[in-house]
Design a protein around this motif. Structure first.
Motif, mmCIF file in Angstrom:
data_model
loop_
_atom_site.group_PDB
_atom_site.id
_atom_site.type_symbol
_atom_site.label_atom_id
_atom_site.label_comp_id
_atom_site.label_asym_id
_atom_site.label_seq_id
_atom_site.Cartn_x
_atom_site.Cartn_y
_atom_site.Cartn_z
ATOM 1 N N LEU A 230 -47.339 49.621 -27.190
ATOM 2 C CA LEU A 230 -46.124 48.951 -27.652
ATOM 3 C C LEU A 230 -45.944 47.623 -26.919
ATOM 4 N N HIS A 231 -46.166 46.535 -27.648
ATOM 5 C CA HIS A 231 -45.898 45.185 -27.141
ATOM 6 C C HIS A 231 -45.493 44.339 -28.333
ATOM 7 N N PHE A 232 -45.191 43.068 -28.097
ATOM 8 C CA PHE A 232 -44.504 42.309 -29.142
ATOM 9 C C PHE A 232 -45.429 41.636 -30.153
ATOM 10 N N LYS A 233 -46.730 41.955 -30.066
ATOM 11 C CA LYS A 233 -47.614 41.541 -31.164
ATOM 12 C C LYS A 233 -47.668 42.640 -32.212
ATOM 13 N N ASN A 234 -47.184 43.813 -31.841
ATOM 14 C CA ASN A 234 -47.189 44.934 -32.779
ATOM 15 C C ASN A 234 -45.813 45.169 -33.413
ATOM 16 N N ILE A 235 -44.936 44.193 -33.247
ATOM 17 C CA ILE A 235 -43.623 44.253 -33.913
ATOM 18 C C ILE A 235 -43.467 42.951 -34.703
ATOM 19 N N ILE A 245 -46.123 48.131 -36.281
ATOM 20 C CA ILE A 245 -47.482 48.358 -36.797
ATOM 21 C C ILE A 245 -48.403 48.884 -35.685
ATOM 22 N N ASP A 246 -49.650 49.146 -36.040
ATOM 23 C CA ASP A 246 -50.708 49.472 -35.074
ATOM 24 C C ASP A 246 -50.526 50.869 -34.453
ATOM 25 N N PHE A 247 -50.757 51.886 -35.266
ATOM 26 C CA PHE A 247 -50.476 53.261 -34.821
ATOM 27 C C PHE A 247 -51.714 54.035 -34.363
#
Ligand SMILES: Nc1ncnc2c1ncn2[C@@H]1O[C@H](COP(=O)(O)OP(=O)(O)O)[C@@H](O)[C@H]1O
Ligand SMILES: [Mg+2]
Length: 343
Positions: A230-235, A245-247
Motif C-alpha cells: 500500500l503506497h500512493f502509486k497504487n491509489i 489497484i495492485d492486489f
C-alpha cells in the motif's frame, strides 16, 4: 481457470524450480492476444516502478470502455505467476463482496472504489488479467495529512470487507499466519545478504532479535485483510473518489505488517518523511495498548526490511533509509514514545 488461493510452500518450491530451469531454457517473448472476449488490443502501456516482471497493455471494447491487461509467463510458473493468480482471485472476491455489501457499507467508505475484473485469459504460455481502466491520477502529490487520512480510510475499509466476507469468499483469500513469516524469514535473510552483501550485519542482528521474539509473535499476532503493497502509486483518483489497484500481495495477515511496510517505504527523503512521521504517530496511537507491542513492531520491521532487501535494483538512498528504519525499530521503546517528539 482455477480460482484458488495459492499454497505458499508449493509456490516457493515451484519458484526455486523455475529459477533453476530458467538457466537452461530461455523463456519466450510474450505477446498480447489481439482480442480478449469483446475487448481489442490497443497499445502497450508503460509501467511505473523499478520491477518489470510483467507486461501491461490497453484494450478497448466496441462501446469505448477501456481495460488494462497484465500479462505474465505461464510457461515458467514462478512467484510472479502465482501473485497474478492471487490478484485475479482477489478481484473476483472483492468485486462480489463489495456488490453484496453495497447497501450496508458505512458512508465513509463509499468513495473508495475497487475496479472490476473484466476477463482473464490463460493458455500454455501466458496468464492475463483484464481489469477496468481507471483514467485517474496517482495521488502522490497530496499533502501528508491528506495522505494519512486516505491511508487510514483505505485500510479500515479493507478490514471492514475482510470482516464481512461470506465463508465461500473468505476461502478464496490466502492466509499468511505469523508462523509463515517465521518459516520464510531464513530464506529472506539469505537472499537479502546475497543481493546486498552490506546488509550482513543488519541481517545477523535482525535474525537474533527475530528468533528471540518468535513466541511473542506467535501468541500476539492478529489477522485482517491487508493489501501488503500500500503506497500512493497504487491509489488513483477516479470519478467518485479513489480507486485502489495492485492486489497481487493481498492476504489475511497481521495489520501491523501493512502499516510497517508502508512506513519503511517512506523512510527516506525529506518530503516523504513528513508522511512517515504522521504514519508512525498513527501506528503508535493505534497499537500502544497491545501486549508486547515493542516486540511485535521490531519483528515486523525486521521482516519487512529483510523482505525489501531481497529485491534488486534499489538505490543507495533507499537501502540506507531501510537500514536507518531497522536501527530505529530495534532501538526504540514505543510504549514510552511521545508523539510530540516525532511530529
Ligand atoms: N485499473 C487500472 N487503471 C488504470 N491504471 C492502472 C490500473 N491498474 C494498473 N494501472 C497502472 O499500471 C501500473 C502498474 O500496475 P500495478 O497493478 O500497480 O502493478 P505493479 O505491481 O507493477 O505496481 C500502475 O502503477 C498504474 O499506473
Ligand atoms: Mg503498483
Amino acid at each position: 481457470m482455477k480460482n484458488k488461493p495459492y499454497d505458499l510452500f508449493k509456490m516457493l518450491l515451484k519458484t526455486v524450480f523455475a529459477e533453476i530451469i530458467k538457466v537452461f531454457v530461455k523463456d519466450i517473448e510474450l505477446t498480447f492476444p489481439k482480442v480478449i472476449g469483446d475487448y481489442d488490443f490497443i497499445n502497450h502501456f508503460r509501467k511505473i516502478g523499478p520491477r518489470k516482471s510483467y507486461k501491461l497493455a490497453i484494450y478497448q471494447n466496441k462501446t469505448g470502455k477501456k481495460a488494462i491487461a497484465k500479462m505474465i509467463s505461464a510457461k515458467i510458473k514462478s512467484y510472479h505467476y502465482y501473485s497474478l493468480l492471487n490478484e485475479i482471485a482477489i478481484y473476483n472476491t472483492l468485486n462480489s463482496a463489495t456488490d453484496r455489501l453495497k447497501k450496508n457499507t458505512p458512508p465513509q467508505y463509499k468513495d473508495v472504489y475497487i475496479p472490476r475484473l473484466i476477463n482473464t485469459f490463460e493458455d500454455g504460455f501466458r496468464l492475463i488479467s483484464l481489469v477496468e481502466f481507471v483514467a485517474g491520477e496517482v495521488v502522490q502529490n497530496y499533502s501528508a495529512k491528506k495522505k494519512l487520512e486516505l491511508y487510514i480510510k483505505i485500510t479500515n475499509y479493507l478490514n471492514y470487507i475482510g470482516e464481512n466476507l461470506t465463508k465461500a469468499e473468505r476461502s478464496q483469500i490466502s492466509v499468511r499466519k505469523s508462523l509463515n513469516y517465521i518459516v520464510l524469514y531464513p530464506l529472506l535473510a539469505v537472499k537479502a545478504v546475497i543481493t546486498y552483501p552490506a546488509s550482513l550485519p543488519y541481517v545477523l542482528v535482525g535474525m537474533i532479535r527475530f528468533l528471540r521474539n518468535i513466541p511473542i509473535v506467535l501468541k500476539n499476532s492478529k489477522s485482517s485483510l491487508i493489501h501488503r503493497d500500500l503506497h500512493f502509486k497504487n491509489i488513483l483518483t477516479c470519478e467518485n473518489g479513489h480507486a485502489l489497484i495492485d492486489f497481487q500481495q493481498m492476504v489475511f495477515s497481521e495489520p501491523l505488517h501493512e502499516y510497517i511496510t508502508t512506513l519503511r517505504y517512506f523512510w527516506y527523503g525529506y518530503k516523504r518523511k513528513e508522511f512517515g512521521r504522521l504514519l508512525l504517530a498513527e501506528i503508535i496511537k493505534k497499537n500502544i495498548k497491545r501486549k508486547k507491542f515493542n516486540e511485535l513492531f521490531q519483528s515486523y520491521a525486521i521482516n519487512s526490511v529483510t523482505h525489501g532487501l531481497t529485491g534488486s535494483g534499489f538505490s543507495r538512498d533507499i537501502i540506507l533509509g531501510w537500514f536507518d528504519f531497522f536501527k530505529f525499530s530495534l532501538n526504540s521503546d514505543f510504549t514510552k514514545f511521545q508523539t510530540k517528539n516525532i511530529l
